[in-house]
Design a protein around this motif. Structure first.
Motif, mmCIF file in Angstrom:
data_model
loop_
_atom_site.group_PDB
_atom_site.id
_atom_site.type_symbol
_atom_site.label_atom_id
_atom_site.label_comp_id
_atom_site.label_asym_id
_atom_site.label_seq_id
_atom_site.Cartn_x
_atom_site.Cartn_y
_atom_site.Cartn_z
ATOM 1 N N VAL A 59 -4.829 6.136 13.575
ATOM 2 C CA VAL A 59 -3.833 5.130 13.237
ATOM 3 C C VAL A 59 -4.549 4.061 12.426
ATOM 4 N N ALA A 60 -4.075 3.775 11.240
ATOM 5 C CA ALA A 60 -4.759 2.845 10.343
ATOM 6 C C ALA A 60 -3.809 1.725 9.932
ATOM 7 N N GLU A 61 -4.163 0.510 10.308
ATOM 8 C CA GLU A 61 -3.323 -0.651 10.020
ATOM 9 C C GLU A 61 -4.100 -1.676 9.197
ATOM 10 N N GLY A 62 -3.690 -1.851 7.948
ATOM 11 C CA GLY A 62 -4.260 -2.923 7.151
ATOM 12 C C GLY A 62 -3.589 -4.236 7.500
ATOM 13 N N PRO A 63 -4.327 -5.318 7.679
ATOM 14 C CA PRO A 63 -3.724 -6.597 8.084
ATOM 15 C C PRO A 63 -2.682 -7.122 7.101
ATOM 16 N N ASP A 64 -2.923 -6.910 5.803
ATOM 17 C CA ASP A 64 -2.061 -7.507 4.785
ATOM 18 C C ASP A 64 -1.225 -6.508 3.999
ATOM 19 N N ALA A 65 -1.480 -5.228 4.159
ATOM 20 C CA ALA A 65 -0.747 -4.204 3.414
ATOM 21 C C ALA A 65 -1.016 -2.850 4.052
ATOM 22 N N LEU A 66 -0.143 -1.883 3.761
ATOM 23 C CA LEU A 66 -0.406 -0.526 4.224
ATOM 24 C C LEU A 66 -1.693 0.000 3.600
ATOM 25 N N VAL A 67 -2.425 0.804 4.364
ATOM 26 C CA VAL A 67 -3.633 1.396 3.803
ATOM 27 C C VAL A 67 -3.228 2.322 2.662
ATOM 28 N N PRO A 68 -4.031 2.428 1.616
ATOM 29 C CA PRO A 68 -3.658 3.210 0.440
ATOM 30 C C PRO A 68 -3.678 4.706 0.703
ATOM 31 N N PRO A 69 -2.922 5.485 -0.073
ATOM 32 C CA PRO A 69 -2.860 6.939 0.110
ATOM 33 C C PRO A 69 -4.224 7.612 0.045
ATOM 34 N N GLU A 70 -5.114 7.107 -0.819
ATOM 35 C CA GLU A 70 -6.430 7.748 -0.919
ATOM 36 C C GLU A 70 -7.222 7.610 0.369
ATOM 37 N N SER A 71 -7.005 6.516 1.111
ATOM 38 C CA SER A 71 -7.679 6.357 2.402
ATOM 39 C C SER A 71 -7.096 7.308 3.438
ATOM 40 N N VAL A 72 -5.786 7.532 3.381
ATOM 41 C CA VAL A 72 -5.144 8.492 4.279
ATOM 42 C C VAL A 72 -5.725 9.883 4.047
ATOM 43 N N SER A 73 -5.834 10.282 2.798
ATOM 44 C CA SER A 73 -6.411 11.587 2.467
ATOM 45 C C SER A 73 -7.857 11.683 2.921
ATOM 46 N N ALA A 74 -8.611 10.608 2.729
ATOM 47 C CA ALA A 74 -10.016 10.617 3.131
ATOM 48 C C ALA A 74 -10.166 10.726 4.642
ATOM 49 N N LEU A 75 -9.286 10.093 5.389
ATOM 50 C CA LEU A 75 -9.332 10.203 6.849
ATOM 51 C C LEU A 75 -9.051 11.636 7.291
ATOM 52 N N ARG A 76 -8.135 12.303 6.637
ATOM 53 C CA ARG A 76 -7.880 13.702 6.983
ATOM 54 C C ARG A 76 -9.115 14.562 6.725
ATOM 55 N N LYS A 77 -9.731 14.327 5.592
ATOM 56 C CA LYS A 77 -10.933 15.097 5.262
ATOM 57 C C LYS A 77 -12.079 14.787 6.216
ATOM 58 N N ALA A 78 -12.024 13.596 6.824
ATOM 59 C CA ALA A 78 -13.070 13.192 7.770
ATOM 60 C C ALA A 78 -12.847 13.751 9.173
ATOM 61 N N GLY A 79 -11.782 14.542 9.351
ATOM 62 C CA GLY A 79 -11.578 15.198 10.636
ATOM 63 C C GLY A 79 -10.422 14.697 11.465
ATOM 64 N N PHE A 80 -9.455 14.011 10.808
ATOM 65 C CA PHE A 80 -8.284 13.502 11.526
ATOM 66 C C PHE A 80 -7.029 14.122 10.908
ATOM 67 N N PRO A 81 -6.578 15.274 11.433
ATOM 68 C CA PRO A 81 -5.413 15.942 10.840
ATOM 69 C C PRO A 81 -4.153 15.091 10.828
ATOM 70 N N VAL A 82 -3.998 14.243 11.837
ATOM 71 C CA VAL A 82 -2.827 13.361 11.897
ATOM 72 C C VAL A 82 -3.268 11.946 11.568
ATOM 73 N N VAL A 83 -2.728 11.400 10.499
ATOM 74 C CA VAL A 83 -3.035 10.026 10.100
ATOM 75 C C VAL A 83 -1.722 9.262 10.008
ATOM 76 N N LEU A 84 -1.649 8.177 10.756
ATOM 77 C CA LEU A 84 -0.439 7.357 10.772
ATOM 78 C C LEU A 84 -0.738 5.989 10.175
ATOM 79 N N PRO A 85 -0.329 5.737 8.930
ATOM 80 C CA PRO A 85 -0.460 4.381 8.376
ATOM 81 C C PRO A 85 0.486 3.460 9.151
ATOM 82 N N TRP A 86 -0.044 2.373 9.694
ATOM 83 C CA TRP A 86 0.776 1.504 10.524
ATOM 84 C C TRP A 86 0.973 0.152 9.865
ATOM 85 N N ILE A 87 1.979 -0.553 10.345
ATOM 86 C CA ILE A 87 2.388 -1.805 9.739
ATOM 87 C C ILE A 87 1.976 -2.955 10.647
#
Length: 370
Positions: free
Chosen positions: A84-112
């Motif tokens: 679960v990735a929550e940026g304080p001021d904005a949603l985390v960018p799509p490239e970070s979501v993709s990078a988290l998946r490649k880092a071993g997290f099949p489920v990535v939830l950008p949070w608000i």
């Protein structure tokens, strides 16, 4: 108030189903922090949460972990490793979501974050009030917006919202990517993923905290009470509430309204991207009118399936049937044990109505006044 994720092309790599052997504690945050080093990271054996500070991350981790327990309880398998990735001021960018998946997290939830949540609530309320108060002084509109925003974003209300939505949204992804790991999302065909919409939504509702789930059951009971007084006079939405066969075949009622609103206020997400939007006031009402019934049905129909089959993990069996291409009618008719559950849709509807009469008994007749 409705918190809705528009899930579009969220599978960036191959989803790998975890076995029951999760990684030892202390091993996951380094990989996640390499992607988003500016965020605080906390972890469990099942996943990580990245947020603006450790206390906030820990709160979200607790909510996510409650969902992990319920997923195992109802689907009989380990939830996919999550971030679960929550940026304080904005949603985390799509490239970070993709990078988290490649880092071993099949489920990535950008949070608000609470800050972004408040901003989007204000935007939604301002759109509605500006239209309704057209011609009024701007100062009057601003004051009305501020008052409504304060009511909708107070800490207690926000906490109640997150209590339901964090594990709910993770449930969608655990279900979809767990049973269809190589699929991509087509919003034109499904509100959620490749599954029929009812089981996709039920998989998320089952992940909610008991207080949220039980509130849905209570609201269903209130609608059913209206229906049983005089079925002929019940409105269409109330009649549909007790129509189980329709529920098992329809597209999520909130799908088109949510899609239309998101296009009006923010445009379609571009391929490979995602959005999180908060709808409030009149916008939320339009979605709720279409979708609330589906959530209530998901909660109570899950209780029916458990009761009739005697199996709390029956949802995993149904998901496996759908993943191999069966329909609900075919699953009902196959040779798998199903307890007392009827074996065809017509009998299922009749049995469901009989079960509802027992599950929500009519109140005792009012005693005459002394």
């Amino acid at each position: 108030m409705k918190f809705h994720h528009i899930r579009t092309a969220l599978v960036g790599g191959i989803a790998v189903l975890l076995s029951g052997n999760a990684a030892p504690s202390g091993k996951l945050c380094p990989a996640a922090s390499a992607v988003l080093p500016q965020l605080a990271c906390v972890e469990s054996a099942n996943g990580v949460v990245l947020a603006g500070d450790t206390a906030r991350a820990q709160r979200l981790l607790e909510l996510a972990e409650s969902g992990v327990v319920r997923f195992k309880e109802y689907f009989g398998r380990q939830a996919l490793r999550y971030a679960v990735a929550e940026g304080p001021d904005a949603l985390v960018p799509p490239e970070s979501v993709s990078a988290l998946r490649k880092a071993g997290f099949p489920v990535v939830l950008p949070w608000i974050s609470p800050k972004v949540y408040r901003q989007q609530v204000e935007q939604s309320i301002r759109r509605g009030l500006t239209a309704r108060m057209a011609g009024r002084p701007q100062e009057e509109i601003d004051a009305a917006v501020l008052k409504a925003v304060e009511q909708q974003t107070n800490p207690e209300r926000f906490a109640r919202t997150e209590l339901a939505t964090v594990s709910h949204e993770l449930g969608h992804y655990w279900f979809w990517q767990g049973y269809w790991p190589k699929s991509t999302l087509s919003e034109d065909k499904h509100y959620g993923g490749p599954s029929p919409d009812w089981l996709d939504e039920m998989s998320a509702v089952l992940m909610e905290a008991p207080v949220s789930f039980n509130d849905r059951v209570k609201q269903f009971g209130q609608r059913y009470a209206t229906y049983r007084v005089d079925p002929q006079k019940a409105d269409e939405n109330t009649r549909l509430t007790v129509d189980l066969v329709n529920f098992l075949s329809e597209t999520h009622p909130a799908h088109e309204q949510t899609k239309l609103l998101s296009q009006q206020v923010g445009g379609e997400p571009k391929n490979g991207s995602f959005k999180a939007m908060v709808f409030s006031g009149e916008e939320a009402r339009k979605i709720i009118e279409g979708g609330a019934r589906f959530y209530l049905q998901s909660a109570v129909a899950s209780q029916y399936l458990i009761d009739r089959t005697g199996n709390r993990q029956i949802f995993g069996r149904i998901a496996e049937a759908f993943a191999r291409g069966e329909t609900m009618a075919q699953w009902l008719a196959n040779k798998e044990p199903k307890g007392k559950l009827p074996r065809d849709l017509k009998a299922l509807q009749a049995d469901w109505m009989a079960w509802l009469a027992t599950r929500f008994p009519a109140e005792a007749a009012t005693k005459p006044a002394a």
